[in-house]
Structure formats: C-alpha cells, structure tokens
Design an enzyme around this catalytic site. Structure first.
Site, mmCIF file in Angstrom:
data_model
loop_
_atom_site.group_PDB
_atom_site.id
_atom_site.type_symbol
_atom_site.label_atom_id
_atom_site.label_comp_id
_atom_site.label_asym_id
_atom_site.label_seq_id
_atom_site.Cartn_x
_atom_site.Cartn_y
_atom_site.Cartn_z
ATOM 1 N N GLU A 162 0.846 -1.208 0.000
ATOM 2 C CA GLU A 162 0.000 0.000 0.000
ATOM 3 C C GLU A 162 0.878 1.254 0.000
ATOM 4 O O GLU A 162 0.621 2.224 -0.696
ATOM 5 C CB GLU A 162 -0.938 -0.045 1.211
ATOM 6 C CG GLU A 162 -1.739 1.220 1.454
ATOM 7 C CD GLU A 162 -1.429 1.827 2.803
ATOM 8 O OE1 GLU A 162 -0.855 2.935 2.831
ATOM 9 O OE2 GLU A 162 -1.731 1.187 3.836
ATOM 10 N N GLU A 237 10.236 1.471 2.029
ATOM 11 C CA GLU A 237 8.935 1.467 2.681
ATOM 12 C C GLU A 237 8.770 0.266 3.608
ATOM 13 O O GLU A 237 8.080 0.347 4.605
ATOM 14 C CB GLU A 237 7.814 1.484 1.631
ATOM 15 C CG GLU A 237 7.818 2.711 0.748
ATOM 16 C CD GLU A 237 7.592 4.012 1.515
ATOM 17 O OE1 GLU A 237 6.761 4.024 2.439
ATOM 18 O OE2 GLU A 237 8.265 5.014 1.189
HETATM 19 ZN ZN LIG Z 1 1.360 2.809 6.928
#
Ligand SMILES: [Zn+2]
Length: 1074
Positions: A162, A237
């Site tokens: 995401e 990330e």
């Molecule tokens: Zn997050």
C-alpha cells in the site's frame, strides 16, 4: 495554534493502517474538524483513523462509545442523509449502448433516497471488475479503488505494498507521485489504507479537472507500479539492513517497520491484535509485526501484487456531480489492458468457525518502571458474533444495542464498569462489523491484579442483568433520537461524504454481497422502530444479548500484564539478531552492505528530474479562484451580548456556540478546567441525576459539548482563552437546546466525589495513552508552553504538566474533596457572565430569527459580570531542551522557536514555504531516508512559533540535525516556476479546504475570536498566489532562529535518550513520564 481538548483515537487491530500518518491534533469530526485557523491546516487529520473503533452501524448509524462528550465525534462521521421525501432528480445517465461500447455492462441501477443519489453498478465485461457509479449534486467528488488483499502471515505485505505502489508508476515514473499530489493538488482527501483483508486507495476533490488528475495517478499506481521492479522502494517502505560503515552496528530501517514499532508500543493495540484469535486471515496482522517484517522477501512482495492487484479482484467507486460517462471512459483505458484472472476466487475470505469452548489468553506488554505496576493490568472479553453474515435489521438492532449499552456515560454497561472502581477506563469496546464476521468486545485497563477476575464477572453479570431487565424507555428514546439526528445531519466533518458512503458500501461489497444494500437504511430502521413500539424494547434486545453474547461459546478473554522489562528485552533481542546477521557476513558482504546503504540514500536524496515531475498533471494558477470563500456573517447584539449569525442551509438543524472568557479565572484553577467541563456534562443537578440529564440531552438535541480553547493572538500579548459550549438541535427544538445549556451551566452540582474520582483516573489513562500514541503532540505542547502564554495554558490543561497535576489530584480527591468542589464552583462563577460572552449561530435565516427568543431567555439568566477581577496570564515553562522518557521502540522528536522574535512579519508566503519544507526536505530526510513514519513542520501564524516534529522516529539527534539544516536547505533551493506553482496550488487547497455548513460557521467564529478579518484573508491569499523564490530565501533567515535559539523536546526511550546525552554532553534535561 488553536488548541482544544481533544482525545485521540487509538488504532486497534481491526482498523486500517494509513500511508500518510494521521495526525491526531484535531479530529475528523465536525466538532473539531473546523478548528483551523484561517489559512492553515497542517495538523489536520489526514485519514479516518478513528473509524476503526466502532464500526458496527455501517448504514450510517455509527454510534459513539463516548457520546457523553456531547456533539459527538464518532456518530457524526459516517452517516447518510436521511431525507427521503423529495422526488428523484434526474442525473446524467449512461445508456446501455454507451456502456457496452466502453466494455461495460450495466448490472443494476437504483435511486437511493437516503443519499439522494442515482447509483449504477457496472461490470467490466473482459475482467469482471465491478464499478459503482454514484451520481448526485455533491461537488466533493470521490474515487476509490479497493482490492481484496488477505495476508497469510504477519510480514505486513499488504501494508508495505500500500505504501509502495504510490512510489512511482509507468506513466508517472518519479519517486513519489503521491507526494507530488500532496504538494500541488486541490484534493479534499488523499490517502491509502490497509485493512486486515483489503486495501483502499481513495481520493477526493471539488475541482473536476483536479479530480480526474488524481484518479489517473491512482489508477496507474495501483495497476502499474514501479515498486515491483525496484527493490529500493521495497527496502525504503518495508525494511532493509542499514550499515553506514562496516565498523558500526547494523540496524533495521523502513517506514512501515517503524510505523508498526509505534503501533506495537501501545498496549491497547497489542490487546486488539491478540483479540484476533482466528485460523483465517484475521489471525495474522496485515499491518506487519515488527518481529516478522524482516522475514519478508522481495519475491513474495512482487508475487502478492501480481496475484491481487488485478481488475478482476478490484472494486471501484465513483461519487459526485461529474459526468458518469467520463468515469467509464477513464476506466476502460486501464481495464482493457487486462485479461480476466482467477484472483477474485483466490482472494475470498473464509469465515472463522465459532469456537465450541471459550478461551483465555494471558500476555505481557511493555510498561514503564514508574507508577504502580500492580494496578496496570488490562482485561478484555471478545465475542465473534456469527459464522454467517447477518441480515440488515439484525445488524441495525445490534448497533442500537451497542449504543444502549456503551454509547454514552449514562449507558449501563459503561457506567457500571466505571463506577465499580475496578479499573481506570474502558479499553476499546463495542460492536465492530467492518470485517466478514461481526464482533463485540468490552474490557477495562488500569486494573489491579486481584481485580481482573472481578471485572470479568462484572461484565458477565451486567450483561445478564440487561438481558433480564431490559433498558429504561428514556434511554431507548435517547438512543433512537441520537441515531436519527445523526442520519439527518449526515455530518462527516472534514471527511468527504462520498468516502464515508464508499466505506459503508464496500464493507458488504468486498464479500461479494449487494453494494446497494448498506446505503438503504430507511426501511429496516422503520421496521425496527415499529417492532420496538409494538413489542417493547426488551422483546427486541434481550434475545440479542442472549443469542450473540451470553450463549455464544466463541468468547476470547485476554488478560494483559505490565512488564517493565519487555521494552528493553525486545530491543536486546533485535540487537542480538542484528549482531548475528553481522557476524555471519564476510568483510566483502559488509562492504557491499555499506555500499548498498549509501546507494539507497543517494537515490533517496537525489531529486526527481524536472521532466519526470512535469508528468504529474497539475492545475494552473488560472484554475484557482482569486478570492477566499466568505462565510455570511451578521454581527448583532442581544441584551449586550455579541451574537454572530451565519445564514446557511443546514437541513433544519441549528448549531450554536456560546463562548465565555477565562479572563477572570485564577491561575491555580486552570488545570481543573477540563474536569470542570466534564463535570458540567456528567454530574447532574439537584433534580436530575446525571443519567437523566444525559438522556434528556440525547432525546432533545443532537449533543452538547463543553471544552476550553486557547490561542495566541497575533500582535497582542494577551492570549485568547475561552470556554466554548457547543450544541446542536433541530430548529424546532432550539428552546430545549438553550434550556439544557442553561441547566448544565447553572444548575449542575459539583457534589459527586466518586464520579469526579472516575473522571480523574480516566483522564490519567487518556493522557498516558496520548503520550505513547501521540508523543509528537505532547512534545509540541511542551515547546509551545516554553515559547508563549497560550501554549503554557494549553499544556496545563492537556500536556505533561496536566498529567502531573492529575496524578497529584487523584490523591487529593480523597483528602480534600470539599476544597476541590468549591474550586469547581469558583471556576463557574469566574466564567459565567454576559460580560465577555459571545454567541455564534449557524442555520438558515428563518430558523435564526425563530430561535432568537430562546437565546434571549438564555442570556437573561446569565449573571452580568464574572466574580473576581481580571487576571493577567503570564505563565511559561522554563526554556530548556527536554527529553520525556516513555517505554517505546520509536521516538517523537521536536524542535521549535518563535520566528516573530527575529522581526519577521507575517506574509502569506510563509504557508507555502512551510508546506514545501514538510513535503520535501522533511519528508525526504526524516521519513524516506530517516525511516520515520512522519516528519513535518508547523507554523502558527498567531504566535509566530515554527515547530518541527517527527512521528514514530527511529532516530533522535540525527533528526534534530535535519531540522537545523532547514535554513541552508532554503538558501540552496532552486525551484522552477512549475514547482512553485504546485506549492502555491497545494497551499490554496489547504486554505480552501472543503467545509460543511457547521464548520463554516465555526471557522468564522474562530476568525472573529482571533481577530482575522476578511481583508486580511484576501491579502494573505494574494501573497500566497504571488510567492516567489526570493520569499523562500528570505524565510531562511527567519527560520534560523529555531536552529540558533530554539528548544528541543523529545518523547523517547530511555536508551535513546542516554545515548543522545552521552553523544552531546547532557543536551537534554530528562523527565520521566511513564
Ligand atoms: Zn502505513
């Protein structure tokens, strides 16, 4: 900055994780969403953080667990407009032929009177992708794409993905298109969230061109992200080993990794996670457990995208006043590129079979060494309610039951638990049905070891008693009115209405059920009401308590014990794993790792080339209105009291704020003010118990709240310090509203010692939670308290000083209740007066006239002057660098200074510049390469305080160095006209943020209180629109004051603070907090 007492919602395991961190300074709701000074909303919540909490009544009946705070926050969020009387207006239609031509088939179509919308379900013929196209008159257009993404383990794949898909795509090959949109679009919503079983990518805008730009960037990101070819994004990330020099230790870095460390530092979250005892996908953590995240490989990550990010597994939502045919055109361009895939079947969620026996789990959580650990146990009972999905009416009834049992301080289950004295506060409790199977949970924290069993017994016996005896009819009426009011109001705060509808619809649609059904609540609600009227409430609710709770063997009881060793143990475990990793590496490996670390950093710090940036579509300055939005405001006078009236369409609802001045309040009474406010709402009068008073408020109004507000006023020494009484009701019931306000203000008695004691322990629990979950807010408050008077006042009522005050007060309640009670009385006398009072009202013109008499009566009953003379506020905390110790795996780091002290004069460009600093310098250094979940700055134009803050940050001194480099960053800045234009447009997007009518009226009141005129707003807007590179350079001089004379405050772990003080000879004064 403007400050009000606000409680932050905690994320529980069933709630989504966000790409962009949700700041908890204000909330999404109408009561605080509007609390922004003109021209800035840096501390706005960017996401529905709190929606995870009580998610039972998707149909808009989101009933709050803490509705006692009056204008209730949660309730107002996800509701649907309950106006079903008008005939269906006609909206542009998409013919079957037109749809066919674009590759879609029309599956079904309905007019949904609840939201005055025409909704059409399309299916993309080639891939099977489903599209809900909702047309209405709402200019706040919403798009969302949702994928079913059930994880198999707790490595956090869905969450990391995401974050990652928004890091560049086929058409937009730059580092982070998401950030470019944050910088330069007029979005009214922009984020992404990961649920336990799905991932949502929503955007919203009122500007059609901007809206389609956002949609295109999101579609390209989801289907064609670069991250599946580029391991660097995964490392950044997700997670990676970091080694700056072969001689140093290896550490873990990664945005999600640190975000989740923060989540796992909060006991409430740990509890929520353990409560998910299941053999299906819900038994693992889609967000990622920091212990498991490093097991994730890039191959698995890519594979997950290939499997689930496919049109066949996608559901797409469009909402608003744009052309529905254009929506299909945009989609077909993307969807036609795919063939059908089996992903829709492979992503199906299997239901959890109900347990045949209850189970009990005992776990430890990381606690501080201070305080009475014996009293820090938590216990919570959870039920999975059903194996199969429930019908609509049963769901509605369960939601209603939830509100009856727990919704307000007067609700019996909540009241009995809190009054038992067995614990400090409830843990996240209530029904939740955003996932496949509904759940109910209830429990307490701050429980002593010997009382754990007693809490469990009390929960069970109370539920039994409620099943046997039923509920008071006044309570049922109050709940019904609360629910119906919220449906009519449909107040989603700053959260787009279309998005709230999408989340309701998707919660069924994602499980292949009817997406229309959750939007149509009128009939089932009517049926439920009729049943209650005919058979009585007991006949409706008692069987529900028996069937779903008492006789349900799927009961999971969780006990959590504090463990002062756990935080350092976990740190040591991580260290030893990393040491082993290092020991297993050859010299060449280590050199290679250091090189890779350097390579990643270089890549992160290299700006995107201008041609890549240019491909993200943006608006032109000519698309931007030259004038600010004006709120109709008429200033008048009733019996010597200033009255502001805002004539706006509010669907027959009246919003009223009565503002009292704190100018006569004695200094030592200040920290008692929040408890004074709570006492007004929750203590009762001579004739009415607090339960009766609460029910009256529920039956007659849409809620009343009371809270303090403080802010600096630009150019003045004296701060603005007020108490605001805020309420809403149907226009026809304004008389009741003002009568009740008067009753609260004048008749409530401060005599209930036991209740007051509960308020104190609840407040302690809330503050402790805030320290762990929103340490950046605590740090910011602390710095403000050193730098200005308003900040000091606010910190006394909501910061670390307040927590210290509460801890002393807790003992004093037993020793000197008389003294406290008379202090509360004294606060009342010093506030309540016509002199200094201001009233603000928002409704349509006719209602405004009609309610005048009620208001007049209310004002007549107020004393003329406050007791006691005017006081001068002049408090401040001593200026010094402070480190506040808490048991945590990640830190919150702040630094602030007053730029007005350098002679800097406010110019609109300051908003553009501080936004740019947040979205470039701080985002890149603190988040992207530093690995923190968030880093941002905030400029308070009222006080002149410029502050830097980080959120869930693995670093400490390093982050402070980044802050100190900001001036040089600005001096070295070279921005072209396009970048500048983007920054300007993004700032205007903040200034013009979408507001519902109540928020417009409220903002206008704030401007009035802080002396911000419309002329000034126009001037600032012109300054924003003409911001130049020179302004950036000039600002560098002003901002250097933070580096040179600023104060630093960190909320951090003992280990990190020690290390910092060793490295920089006792830089911080150390303060223990937990
Ligand atoms: Zn997050």
């Amino acid at each position: 900055m403007l400050r009000t007492a606000s409680c932050s919602a905690s994320l529980t395991s069933a709630s989504p994780f966000f790409r962009h961190f949700p700041l908890s300074y204000s909330s999404l709701s109408s009561s605080t969403g509007a609390l922004r000074a003109p021209g800035r909303n840096l501390r706005r919540v960017a996401s529905p953080a709190s929606t995870g909490r009580r998610v039972f009544l998707r149909r808009g009946l989101r009933v709050p667990s803490t509705a006692g705070r009056g204008v209730n926050r949660q309730l107002s969020r996800l509701s649907v407009r309950a106006v079903a009387t008008q005939p269906a207006p006609s909206y542009p239609d998409v013919g079957q032929d037109e749809a066919e031509k674009l590759g879609f088939e029309k599956v079904s179509e309905e007019f949904i009177s609840e939201c005055k919308s025409k909704a059409t379900l399309f299916k993309h013929k080639k891939t099977g992708c489903e599209v809900m196209s909702v047309s209405n008159e709402d200019e706040n257009k919403v798009f969302g794409i949702v994928l079913r993404t059930p994880p198999k383990d707790s490595t956090g794949i869905p969450h990391i993905l995401e974050h990652s898909v928004l890091c560049g795509s086929r058409k937009y090959p730059l580092k982070e298109p998401f950030v470019e949109l944050l910088k330069g679009s007029l979005h009214t919503f922009l984020n992404a969230f990961t649920y336990p079983d799905r991932t949502c990518y929503p955007v919203a805008s009122t500007n059609t061109k901007d809206f389609y730009n956002l949609v295109d960037v999101y579609l390209d990101a989801v289907f064609f992200p670069k991250c599946v070819d580029d391991v660097h994004t995964f490392q950044q990330e997700g997670w990676h080993y970091e080694l700056n020099d072969p001689s140093e230790d290896i550490s873990y870095k990664g945005v999600v990794f640190n975000e989740m460390k923060g989540v796992y530092s909060q006991p409430d979250n740990i509890l929520g996670r353990i409560a998910q005892q299941a053999n299906n996908t819900y038994g693992v953590d889609s967000g990622g457990d920091p212990k498991d995240i490093p097991n994730l490989t890039f191959e698995e990550f890519k594979d997950f995208h290939r499997k689930y990010y496919h049109p066949s597994n996608a559901r797409i939502w469009f909402y608003g006043d744009d052309d529905p045919l254009q929506r299909l055109r945009i989609l077909s361009e993307y969807l036609d590129m795919f063939e059908a895939s089996p992903s829709r079947d492979t992503s199906k969620i299997e239901p959890q079979r109900l347990f045949s026996e209850p189970i009990r789990i005992v776990e430890k959580y990381p606690a501080g060494r201070d305080g009475d650990l014996k009293k820090k146990n938590m216990v919570c009972i959870n039920w999975l309610l059903s194996e199969k999905p429930l019908d609509l009416e049963t769901q509605l009834a369960l939601g209603f039951l939830d509100h009856l049992m727990l919704g307000t301080p007067a609700s019996p289950l909540r009241k009995i638990l809190l009054e038992s004295g067995l614990g400090e506060a409830l843990v996240s409790s209530g029904m939740s049905d955003e996932l496949l199977q509904p759940q109910f949970s209830v429990g307490m924290k701050g429980v002593s070891e010997d009382n754990v069993q007693k809490v469990e017994e009390l929960i069970m016996s109370t539920l039994k008693k409620l099943a046997e005896e039923g509920f008071e009819s006044d309570a049922v009426e109050a709940s019904m009115n609360t629910i119906e009011f919220s449906l009519r109001e449909n107040n989603t705060g700053s959260f787009p209405r279309g998005l709230s509808l999408m989340l309701q619809s998707i919660a069924k649609w994602i499980y292949d059920m009817d997406p229309f059904e959750p939007l149509k609540y009128t009939e089932p609600l009517k049926a439920l009401k009729a049943r209650i009227a005919e058979e009585g409430s007991k006949a409706v609710f008692s069987p529900l308590i028996e069937q779903f709770i008492l006789n349900n063997s799927h009961r999971v009881t969780i006990e959590m014990q504090p463990d002062p060793e756990k935080a350092s143990q976990e740190e040591a475990e991580e260290k030893s794993i990393l040491e082993k990793v290092k020991a297993g590496m050859t010299e060449e490996d280590l050199a290679e790792l250091a090189r890779a670390t350097e390579e990643l950093r270089l890549k992160q710090e290299t700006p995107d080339p201008p041609e890549a940036l240019r491909c993200v579509p943006s608006l032109n300055l000519s698309d931007i209105p030259k004038e600010p939005t004006y709120v109709p405001t008429e200033v008048g006078d009733i019996n010597g009291v200033k009255v502001l009236r805002h004539d706006l369409f509010t669907n027959d609802i009246v919003y009223a704020e009565v503002v009292f001045d704190m100018g006569s309040l004695k200094h030592e009474l200040l920290p008692l003010v929040p408890l004074f406010c709570q006492s007004l709402l929750e203590m009762g009068t001579k004739d009415l118990s607090f339960v009766q008073l609460n029910q009256l408020i529920g039956r007659k109004t849409g809620g009343i709240s009371v809270y303090p507000l403080t802010s600096s006023v630009r150019g003045k020494d004296e701060p603005c310090s007020k108490i605001i009484v805020r309420g809403k009701s149907m226009a026809g019931r304004a008389d009741d509203l003002f009568n009740l306000m008067n009753c609260l203000l004048q008749e409530v008695q401060f005599t209930d010692q036991q209740r007051f004691k509960q308020f104190v322990s609840q407040s302690i629990a809330r503050m402790e939670n805030r320290l762990r979950g929103s340490g950046h807010g605590v740090a910011a408050a602390r710095m403000d308290a050193m730098l200005n008077i308003a900040g000091w006042m606010s910190e006394q009522m909501g910061g670390l000083s307040y927590l210290e005050f509460l801890r002393t007060l807790e003992k004093k309640v037993d020793e000197d209740w008389e003294g406290i009670s008379s202090s509360l009385e004294e606060i009342r006398r010093s506030l309540l007066a016509k002199n200094g009072c201001i009233v603000n009202m928002t409704a349509d013109g006719k209602s405004l006239t009609n309610i005048e008499k009620s208001l007049e009566k209310f004002l007549d009953l107020l004393p003329e002057n406050p007791s006691g003379g005017l006081v001068t506020w002049d408090g401040r905390l001593p200026l010094r660098n402070e480190a506040i110790v808490i048991p945590t795996q990640v830190n919150y780091v702040g630094k602030a200074g007053n730029i007005y002290s350098t002679g800097y004069e406010l110019d609109g460009s300051a908003y553009v510049i501080s936004k740019h600093i947040s979205n470039t310098w701080l985002w890149d250094r603190v988040r992207v390469s530093g690995g923190a979940y968030g880093g941002f700055c905030d400029f308070d134009s009222h006080s002149g305080v410029f502050s830097f803050l980080s959120y869930r940050d693995p670093n400490l001194l390093k982050t402070l160095d980044i802050y100190d480099g900001t001036g040089d960053f600005l001096r070295g800045l070279d921005v072209d006209q396009e970048t500048l234009t983007k920054a300007i447009i993004g700032t205007i997007g903040d200034v013009d943020s979408y507001q519902l009518p109540d928020a417009k009226g409220y903002s206008s009141l704030m401007r009035h209180l802080l002396g911000v005129t419309d002329e000034e707003r126009l001037r600032k807007r012109e300054e924003i629109l003409t911001t130049s590179l020179k302004d950036f350079k000039d600002f560098a001089e002003a901002i250097d004051v933070v580096r040179d004379n600023g104060v630093a405050v960190a909320v951090a772990s003992a280990e990190d603070i020690d290390a910092a003080n060793n490295a920089r000879s006792n830089f911080f004064e150390v303060k223990k907090a937990l």
